[in-house]
Design a protein around this motif. Structure first.
Motif, PDB file in Angstrom:
ATOM      1  N   ASP A  25       0.826  -1.202   0.000  1.00 31.91           N
ATOM      2  CA  ASP A  25       0.000   0.000   0.000  1.00 31.91           C
ATOM      3  C   ASP A  25       0.867   1.262   0.000  1.00 31.91           C
ATOM      4  OD1 ASP A  25      -2.544   1.378   0.145  1.00 31.91           O
ATOM      5  OD2 ASP A  25      -2.074   1.791   2.235  1.00 31.91           O
ATOM      6  N   ALA A  26       1.966   1.224   0.747  1.00 29.54           N
ATOM      7  CA  ALA A  26       2.868   2.372   0.805  1.00 29.54           C
ATOM      8  C   ALA A  26       3.669   2.540  -0.487  1.00 29.54           C
ATOM      9  CB  ALA A  26       3.819   2.237   1.992  1.00 29.54           C
ATOM     10  N   LEU A  27       3.984   1.442  -1.172  1.00 30.67           N
ATOM     11  CA  LEU A  27       4.803   1.508  -2.383  1.00 30.67           C
ATOM     12  C   LEU A  27       4.015   1.866  -3.632  1.00 30.67           C
ATOM     13  CD1 LEU A  27       7.165  -1.556  -1.846  1.00 30.67           C
ATOM     14  CD2 LEU A  27       7.818   0.861  -1.919  1.00 30.67           C
ATOM     15  N   LEU A  28       2.724   1.588  -3.639  1.00 33.37           N
ATOM     16  CA  LEU A  28       1.902   1.845  -4.822  1.00 33.37           C
ATOM     17  C   LEU A  28       1.080   3.119  -4.635  1.00 33.37           C
ATOM     18  CD1 LEU A  28       0.545  -1.761  -5.485  1.00 33.37           C
ATOM     19  CD2 LEU A  28       2.605  -0.687  -6.427  1.00 33.37           C
ATOM     20  N   ALA A  29       1.109   3.973  -5.647  1.00 35.80           N
ATOM     21  CA  ALA A  29       0.309   5.197  -5.618  1.00 35.80           C
ATOM     22  C   ALA A  29      -1.177   4.833  -5.644  1.00 35.80           C
ATOM     23  CB  ALA A  29       0.660   6.075  -6.827  1.00 35.80           C
ATOM     24  N   ASP A  30      -2.004   5.689  -5.085  1.00 39.36           N
ATOM     25  CA  ASP A  30      -3.442   5.415  -5.061  1.00 39.36           C
ATOM     26  C   ASP A  30      -4.017   5.245  -6.466  1.00 39.36           C
ATOM     27  OD1 ASP A  30      -3.501   5.403  -2.312  1.00 39.36           O
ATOM     28  OD2 ASP A  30      -4.196   7.485  -2.150  1.00 39.36           O
ATOM     29  N   SER A  96       8.613  -2.307 -17.196  1.00 43.25           N
ATOM     30  CA  SER A  96       8.735  -0.858 -17.175  1.00 43.25           C
ATOM     31  C   SER A  96       7.834  -0.312 -16.079  1.00 43.25           C
ATOM     32  CB  SER A  96       8.310  -0.280 -18.527  1.00 43.25           C
ATOM     33  OG  SER A  96       8.359   1.135 -18.503  1.00 43.25           O
ATOM     34  N   SER A  97       8.365   0.618 -15.296  1.00 41.83           N
ATOM     35  CA  SER A  97       7.590   1.237 -14.221  1.00 41.83           C
ATOM     36  C   SER A  97       7.771   2.745 -14.261  1.00 41.83           C
ATOM     37  CB  SER A  97       8.060   0.748 -12.846  1.00 41.83           C
ATOM     38  OG  SER A  97       7.984  -0.636 -12.728  1.00 41.83           O
ATOM     39  N   LEU A  98       6.714   3.451 -13.910  1.00 42.68           N
ATOM     40  CA  LEU A  98       6.791   4.889 -13.671  1.00 42.68           C
ATOM     41  C   LEU A  98       6.720   5.094 -12.166  1.00 42.68           C
ATOM     42  CD1 LEU A  98       4.392   6.375 -16.378  1.00 42.68           C
ATOM     43  CD2 LEU A  98       6.898   6.306 -16.394  1.00 42.68           C
ATOM     44  N   TRP A  99       7.678   5.845 -11.645  1.00 44.47           N
ATOM     45  CA  TRP A  99       7.739   6.159 -10.217  1.00 44.47           C
ATOM     46  C   TRP A  99       7.572   7.656 -10.043  1.00 44.47           C
ATOM     47  CZ3 TRP A  99       8.231   2.752  -6.183  1.00 44.47           C
ATOM     48  CH2 TRP A  99       8.532   1.427  -6.518  1.00 44.47           C
ATOM     49  N   ARG A 105       8.661  10.828  -0.881  1.00 44.88           N
ATOM     50  CA  ARG A 105       8.446   9.377  -0.928  1.00 44.88           C
ATOM     51  C   ARG A 105       8.118   8.940  -2.349  1.00 44.88           C
ATOM     52  NH1 ARG A 105       3.446   6.219   1.673  1.00 44.88           N
ATOM     53  NH2 ARG A 105       2.456   7.915   0.588  1.00 44.88           N
ATOM     54  N   TRP A 106       8.899   7.978  -2.862  1.00 44.43           N
ATOM     55  CA  TRP A 106       8.657   7.424  -4.188  1.00 44.43           C
ATOM     56  C   TRP A 106       7.572   6.359  -4.128  1.00 44.43           C
ATOM     57  CZ3 TRP A 106      10.528   9.336  -8.621  1.00 44.43           C
ATOM     58  CH2 TRP A 106      11.632  10.177  -8.551  1.00 44.43           C
ATOM     59  N   GLN A 107       6.629   6.433  -5.075  1.00 45.72           N
ATOM     60  CA  GLN A 107       5.586   5.426  -5.214  1.00 45.72           C
ATOM     61  C   GLN A 107       5.454   5.050  -6.683  1.00 45.72           C
ATOM     62  OE1 GLN A 107       2.138   7.441  -3.343  1.00 45.72           O
ATOM     63  NE2 GLN A 107       2.141   5.683  -1.944  1.00 45.72           N
ATOM     64  N   MET A 108       5.165   3.773  -6.916  1.00 44.60           N
ATOM     65  CA  MET A 108       4.959   3.305  -8.278  1.00 44.60           C
ATOM     66  C   MET A 108       3.588   3.762  -8.762  1.00 44.60           C
ATOM     67  SD  MET A 108       5.096  -0.577  -9.824  1.00 44.60           S
ATOM     68  CE  MET A 108       6.840  -0.828  -9.488  1.00 44.60           C
ATOM     69  N   LEU A 109       3.584   4.394  -9.921  1.00 45.55           N
ATOM     70  CA  LEU A 109       2.369   4.925 -10.524  1.00 45.55           C
ATOM     71  C   LEU A 109       1.818   3.981 -11.587  1.00 45.55           C
ATOM     72  CD1 LEU A 109       0.504   7.446 -10.831  1.00 45.55           C
ATOM     73  CD2 LEU A 109       2.190   8.325 -12.446  1.00 45.55           C
ATOM     74  N   PHE A 110       2.722   3.331 -12.321  1.00 47.40           N
ATOM     75  CA  PHE A 110       2.332   2.468 -13.442  1.00 47.40           C
ATOM     76  C   PHE A 110       3.382   1.382 -13.603  1.00 47.40           C
ATOM     77  CE2 PHE A 110       2.970   1.445 -17.957  1.00 47.40           C
ATOM     78  CZ  PHE A 110       1.724   0.920 -18.272  1.00 47.40           C
ATOM     79  N   HIS A 111       2.936   0.200 -14.019  1.00 48.72           N
ATOM     80  CA  HIS A 111       3.868  -0.895 -14.295  1.00 48.72           C
ATOM     81  C   HIS A 111       3.349  -1.704 -15.474  1.00 48.72           C
ATOM     82  CE1 HIS A 111       6.976  -3.817 -13.437  1.00 48.72           C
ATOM     83  NE2 HIS A 111       6.076  -4.757 -13.653  1.00 48.72           N
TER      84      HIS A 111
END
Length: 119
Positions: A25-30, A96-99, A105-111
């Motif tokens: 939950d903390a690593l992935l953007a809402d 490929s990921s967008l952070w 704080r870095w969060q993953m936006l797309f993968h």
């Protein structure tokens, strides 16, 4: 930025992280979403529900590359090698990921995962 994002991507390949809903939950953007190597599409809620339940498969990252897109946005790409497990053959996929960085704080936006043909 390179070291931080490589560490974050690597952590997402670890059983402890994949099985911990709070850490995910903390690593992935809402507003996170993913196009998986299997062809499926998932949002954050779906990942938080399903990922901790999945059988763990050991993965290795190679050919990691980072492209800064803005001071608070970066794209990473890499080859993810999956070990053979549970009757499944070893495989690999380009990932490929967008952070995005918010409030330090870095969060993953797309993968996205794209299967790599067997050699």
């Amino acid at each position: 930025m390179h070291k931080v994002l490589l560490e974050l991507e690597t952590s997402l390949q670890q059983a402890e992280v994949r099985g911990d809903r709070q850490v995910l939950d903390a690593l992935l953007a809402d507003d996170f979403f993913e196009f998986g190597a299997s062809g499926g599409r998932w949002n954050k809620a779906q990942v938080l529900q399903s990922l901790p339940q999945q059988v763990f498969i050991e993965r290795r990252i190679s050919e990691f590359s980072l492209l800064p897109l803005a001071p608070d946005l970066a794209q990473v790409t890499y080859l993810c090698n999956n070990a053979a497990a549970g009757g499944r053959a070893a495989s690999s996929a380009w990932r490929s990921s967008l952070w995005r960085c918010r409030e330090g704080r870095w969060q993953m936006l797309f993968h996205q995962g794209t299967p790599r043909p067997s050699a």
